[in-house]
Scaffold this motif. Sequence first.
Motif, PDB file in Angstrom:
ATOM      1  N   CYS A 185      10.966  -0.956  -4.247  1.00  0.00           N
ATOM      2  CA  CYS A 185      10.308  -1.839  -5.208  1.00  0.00           C
ATOM      3  C   CYS A 185       8.968  -2.353  -4.670  1.00  0.00           C
ATOM      4  O   CYS A 185       8.028  -2.549  -5.449  1.00  0.00           O
ATOM      5  N   ALA A 186       8.884  -2.554  -3.374  1.00  0.00           N
ATOM      6  CA  ALA A 186       7.604  -2.976  -2.795  1.00  0.00           C
ATOM      7  C   ALA A 186       6.703  -1.777  -2.530  1.00  0.00           C
ATOM      8  O   ALA A 186       5.573  -1.707  -3.025  1.00  0.00           O
ATOM      9  N   GLY A 187       7.195  -0.822  -1.755  1.00  0.00           N
ATOM     10  CA  GLY A 187       6.355   0.289  -1.321  1.00  0.00           C
ATOM     11  C   GLY A 187       5.920   1.201  -2.455  1.00  0.00           C
ATOM     12  O   GLY A 187       4.724   1.495  -2.615  1.00  0.00           O
ATOM     13  N   ASN A 188       6.875   1.667  -3.265  1.00  0.00           N
ATOM     14  CA  ASN A 188       6.523   2.573  -4.365  1.00  0.00           C
ATOM     15  C   ASN A 188       5.612   1.891  -5.383  1.00  0.00           C
ATOM     16  O   ASN A 188       4.625   2.473  -5.838  1.00  0.00           O
ATOM     17  N   SER A 198       0.346   4.273   2.303  1.00  0.00           N
ATOM     18  CA  SER A 198       1.077   3.147   2.870  1.00  0.00           C
ATOM     19  C   SER A 198       0.190   2.157   3.623  1.00  0.00           C
ATOM     20  O   SER A 198       0.576   1.004   3.830  1.00  0.00           O
ATOM     21  N   GLU A 199      -1.012   2.567   4.004  1.00  0.00           N
ATOM     22  CA  GLU A 199      -1.896   1.638   4.711  1.00  0.00           C
ATOM     23  C   GLU A 199      -2.257   0.426   3.873  1.00  0.00           C
ATOM     24  O   GLU A 199      -2.672  -0.611   4.405  1.00  0.00           O
ATOM     25  N   VAL A 200      -2.070   0.506   2.561  1.00  0.00           N
ATOM     26  CA  VAL A 200      -2.388  -0.637   1.715  1.00  0.00           C
ATOM     27  C   VAL A 200      -1.512  -1.843   2.065  1.00  0.00           C
ATOM     28  O   VAL A 200      -1.915  -2.998   1.861  1.00  0.00           O
ATOM     29  N   LEU A 201      -0.330  -1.608   2.655  1.00  0.00           N
ATOM     30  CA  LEU A 201       0.567  -2.712   3.025  1.00  0.00           C
ATOM     31  C   LEU A 201       0.031  -3.530   4.192  1.00  0.00           C
ATOM     32  O   LEU A 201       0.552  -4.609   4.496  1.00  0.00           O
ATOM     33  N   LEU A 202      -1.012  -3.037   4.857  1.00  0.00           N
ATOM     34  CA  LEU A 202      -1.622  -3.797   5.948  1.00  0.00           C
ATOM     35  C   LEU A 202      -2.596  -4.852   5.441  1.00  0.00           C
ATOM     36  O   LEU A 202      -3.011  -5.734   6.195  1.00  0.00           O
ATOM     37  N   ASP A 203      -2.983  -4.757   4.181  1.00  0.00           N
ATOM     38  CA  ASP A 203      -3.843  -5.782   3.578  1.00  0.00           C
ATOM     39  C   ASP A 203      -3.028  -7.073   3.445  1.00  0.00           C
ATOM     40  O   ASP A 203      -1.948  -7.064   2.857  1.00  0.00           O
ATOM     41  N   PRO A 204      -3.505  -8.199   3.997  1.00  0.00           N
ATOM     42  CA  PRO A 204      -2.696  -9.438   3.977  1.00  0.00           C
ATOM     43  C   PRO A 204      -2.276  -9.863   2.571  1.00  0.00           C
ATOM     44  O   PRO A 204      -1.145 -10.331   2.373  1.00  0.00           O
ATOM     45  N   ALA A 238       7.852  -5.911   7.042  1.00  0.00           N
ATOM     46  CA  ALA A 238       7.405  -5.620   8.412  1.00  0.00           C
ATOM     47  C   ALA A 238       7.632  -4.153   8.750  1.00  0.00           C
ATOM     48  O   ALA A 238       6.791  -3.522   9.413  1.00  0.00           O
ATOM     49  N   TRP A 239       8.760  -3.595   8.286  1.00  0.00           N
ATOM     50  CA  TRP A 239       9.042  -2.172   8.523  1.00  0.00           C
ATOM     51  C   TRP A 239       8.027  -1.287   7.810  1.00  0.00           C
ATOM     52  O   TRP A 239       7.528  -0.312   8.378  1.00  0.00           O
ATOM     53  N   LEU A 240       7.709  -1.636   6.569  1.00  0.00           N
ATOM     54  CA  LEU A 240       6.712  -0.867   5.824  1.00  0.00           C
ATOM     55  C   LEU A 240       5.354  -0.922   6.518  1.00  0.00           C
ATOM     56  O   LEU A 240       4.639   0.093   6.588  1.00  0.00           O
ATOM     57  N   GLN A 241       5.007  -2.073   7.046  1.00  0.00           N
ATOM     58  CA  GLN A 241       3.728  -2.204   7.745  1.00  0.00           C
ATOM     59  C   GLN A 241       3.723  -1.410   9.045  1.00  0.00           C
ATOM     60  O   GLN A 241       2.709  -0.791   9.409  1.00  0.00           O
TER      61      GLN A 241
END
Length: 300
Positions: A185-188, A198-204, A238-241
């Motif tokens: 639900c978060a990543g997809n 997936s690098e977009v998850l590093l944006d605060p 945190a795992w996704l990041q």
Amino acid sequence: MHATPKVAVVGAGAIGLAIGSAFARAGSTILLCGGRTPVESITIVEDGVPQTWEATHLDTPGELGDVDVLVLAVKAYATDAMAGWLRTGADAGATILVAQNGVEQVQRVAPHIGQADAIPAIVYLNVERTAPGVATMRRVGEHDIALPSAGAGAALAATLAVGGMRMNAAADFPEVLWTKMMINCAGNSLTSLTRRRSEVLLDPAIAALARSITREVAAVARAEGAAVTEADADAVVAWLQAAAPANNTSSMREDVMAGRPIEHDALTGAVVRIAASHGVDVPVNTMILALLGALRPEEG
């Protein structure tokens, strides 16, 4: 079960090819069912090294015959279109392995399989189909696939482990299932809406949004009786990041980029539906569902 088990794979996309390759490596005969392009082999590329297994292509359910396992690996929204394969496999006594996203796998196939045993599979592999019958596979996290330890799950897990998959035959399967739901639900959703990997998850700001999504999903999971905490929700982000530097994509993002329909209803849609049944408020997931529903294939 046959001396050489027969495994039918319905949906020779990325996940179907990956799971089919594990059954093939374990010694099963592989049948690839349907599809617009006949595929008569499976090639998996891992760490730049390809490996190929023979397979038999079937055009119609009438060609299926006796089969031990039927792997359903189409997108959730395509399940009803595969009813003929599911009914035929169930009538042949096959165990139905449902390799789909979401938490409603068994309910989704139930109308088509009678009394057959349906086993939900949680797939962690990052797999990209690059050509008919060919996929690149990357392993992420501790396990590749999780199955419930009850019923036929343990036996299937043992076979897939022989086929090289890092398996989790989970006694606490509801918790494992809802944890994967938080990941999806978060990543997809966020990779699809931003059209970034997936690098977009590093944006605060995106990470904060991801935490809001996963915390709401965790609340729904608890309402369903799964022991999933808010700390678990934050750990998912945190795992996704941590996985982000690998620049992985998501299946939903790939569908958006290719102009294909997306399975948001099986993911965020299910969260919103189940939340409503328990009176749980999920405003962020409700907003995400509306945004995903507004995407159009022709805009991909």
